[in-house]
Design an enzyme around this catalytic site. Structure first.
Site, PDB file in Angstrom:
ATOM      1  N   LYS A 178       0.856  -1.191   0.000  1.00  0.00           N
ATOM      2  CA  LYS A 178       0.000   0.000   0.000  1.00  0.00           C
ATOM      3  C   LYS A 178       0.890   1.238   0.000  1.00  0.00           C
ATOM      4  O   LYS A 178       1.618   1.495   0.959  1.00  0.00           O
ATOM      5  CB  LYS A 178      -0.892  -0.029   1.235  1.00  0.00           C
ATOM      6  CG  LYS A 178      -1.777   1.194   1.350  1.00  0.00           C
ATOM      7  CD  LYS A 178      -2.805   0.988   2.441  1.00  0.00           C
ATOM      8  CE  LYS A 178      -3.572   2.265   2.704  1.00  0.00           C
ATOM      9  NZ  LYS A 178      -4.547   2.089   3.782  1.00  0.00           N
ATOM     10  N   LYS A 231      -1.998  -1.525  -4.028  1.00  0.00           N
ATOM     11  CA  LYS A 231      -2.879  -0.353  -3.966  1.00  0.00           C
ATOM     12  C   LYS A 231      -2.062   0.918  -4.012  1.00  0.00           C
ATOM     13  O   LYS A 231      -1.110   1.014  -3.254  1.00  0.00           O
ATOM     14  CB  LYS A 231      -3.655  -0.435  -2.655  1.00  0.00           C
ATOM     15  CG  LYS A 231      -4.557   0.739  -2.414  1.00  0.00           C
ATOM     16  CD  LYS A 231      -5.165   0.618  -1.052  1.00  0.00           C
ATOM     17  CE  LYS A 231      -5.760   1.963  -0.683  1.00  0.00           C
ATOM     18  NZ  LYS A 231      -6.083   2.050   0.678  1.00  0.00           N
TER      19      LYS A 231
HETATM   20  C1  PBG Z   1      -7.177   3.544   5.102  1.00  0.00           C
HETATM   21  C2  PBG Z   1      -7.562   3.299   3.696  1.00  0.00           C
HETATM   22  C3  PBG Z   1      -7.382   4.196   2.647  1.00  0.00           C
HETATM   23  C4  PBG Z   1      -7.965   3.617   1.520  1.00  0.00           C
HETATM   24  C5  PBG Z   1      -8.452   2.364   1.882  1.00  0.00           C
HETATM   25  N1  PBG Z   1      -8.173   2.166   3.242  1.00  0.00           N
HETATM   26  C6  PBG Z   1      -6.861   5.573   2.625  1.00  0.00           C
HETATM   27  C7  PBG Z   1      -5.611   5.941   3.246  1.00  0.00           C
HETATM   28  O1  PBG Z   1      -4.742   5.164   3.528  1.00  0.00           O
HETATM   29  O2  PBG Z   1      -5.486   7.136   3.473  1.00  0.00           O
HETATM   30  C8  PBG Z   1      -8.015   4.287   0.182  1.00  0.00           C
HETATM   31  C9  PBG Z   1      -9.042   3.832  -0.751  1.00  0.00           C
HETATM   32  C10 PBG Z   1      -9.339   4.760  -1.858  1.00  0.00           C
HETATM   33  O3  PBG Z   1      -8.682   5.802  -2.060  1.00  0.00           O
HETATM   34  O4  PBG Z   1     -10.277   4.444  -2.585  1.00  0.00           O
HETATM   35  N2  PBG Z   1      -6.722   2.593   5.869  1.00  0.00           N
END
Ligand code: PBG
Length: 297
Positions: A178, A231
């Site tokens: 991520k 992601k």
């Molecule tokens: C947070 C989380 C995020 C997303 C999914 N889980 C955002 C972040 O880390 O700030 C992002 C998903 C998206 O942008 O569609 N744990």
């Protein structure tokens, strides 16, 4: 390549506590925050479309330093999952496991001191809380819990807790690679989870570093992840491709909120991107287009 199928798609939803609530999200046109009763018609329509997998994010009644709403038995996600499992058993339910929606400071961690810095994280308390949230989702009936806090050891801690409480069949999808991405903007608006100070670059991955991303995937497989994830997706097709070549577990990719914003309103473009994500190697694609896309394919 194998064609994109409805079964590859996972539709995300933002669940509100309470009743009769439907809130538009300015930065994510077409997507709403919904209380469980309002979510119901949406889920039925989704099932009709042929998409059978959903990912739930919960919003709390109140936020605090220990993120306790995250594991409340009557929290928004727990309530929704219980009902879905009773009445729409054909849906496979994934639940997001993180703290950022539930902490008053908006970080994905429990912080140790009153020092306003994401660096003061309390690792033990964070892992315990993530495990508690995951178990509360499993109790409600979630098929997959999906830890997204980017905390080393999160998958292992959750696996151990699930096993300890008798949820051996509950599986884990790790948000393993991520990245600290500018593509998450609309989501933070949707979940009201933007950090109140600092940012997430201390724990999310540097987008210049592909080797680290692959290491994180390997580590979460070792910790017991059943599915691993890359992601965002669109700007990270190289990571998806490499992960698919290297590892032998199902691979998910998250077509995140900023990607949706860019492509929304242009189905041909969106379908091309979803297909490219699949072509790169994703077995599962989480996308706000999932329901619409079912009509395009
Ligand atoms: C947070 C989380 C995020 C997303 C999914 N889980 C955002 C972040 O880390 O700030 C992002 C998903 C998206 O942008 O569609 N744990």
């Amino acid at each position: 390549m194998k064609p994109l199928k409805k079964d590859d798609l996972i539709m995300p939803y933002f669940v509100l506590p309470g009743k009769g609530r439907r809130e538009e999200i300015a930065s994510l046109p077409g997507i709403c925050r919904l209380s469980v009763d309002r979510l119901w018609p949406e889920l039925k329509a989704l099932q009709k479309s042929g998409v059978r997998k959903i990912l739930l994010f919960g919003l709390p009644r109140e936020k605090n330093a220990c993120a306790s709403e995250g594991y409340a038995a009557d929290g928004a996600v727990q309530t929704a999952v219980r009902l879905i499992k009773q009445k729409l058993p054909g849906l496979t339910v994934f639940t997001d496991v993180c703290l950022c929606a539930f902490t008053s400071h908006g970080h994905c961690r429990i912080l140790k001191s009153k020092v306003k810095s994401p660096k003061s994280e309390d690792v033990k308390a964070t892992l315990n809380t993530l495990a508690k949230i995951a178990v509360s989702h499993a109790v409600a009936g979630a098929d997959f819990v999906a830890p997204s806090a980017v905390m080393a050891g999160q998958v292992k801690a959750i696996r151990q807790a699930l096993d300890k409480y008798g949820f051996r069949k509950t599986k884990i999808m790790g948000y393993s690679a991520k990245f600290a991405s500018n593509f998450y903007g609309p989501f933070r608006d949707a979940l009201n989870s933007a950090p109140q100070f600092g940012d997430r670059s201390g724990y999310q991955l540097n987008y210049r570093d592909s080797a680290k991303a692959l290491k994180r995937i390997q580590a979460e497989i070792k910790e017991g992840a059943d599915i691993v994830m890359v992601k965002p997706a669109l700007a990270y097709l190289d990571i998806i491709y490499q992960a698919k070549q290297k590892f032998n577990v199902p691979l998910a990719a998250y077509n995140v909120s900023g990607e949706y914003s860019l492509l929304n309103g242009n189905p041909a473009l969106a379908l091309e991107v979803l297909t490219a994500i699949k072509r790169a190697g994703a077995d599962l694609i989480i996308s706000y287009f999932a329901k619409e896309a079912a009509q395009w394919i």
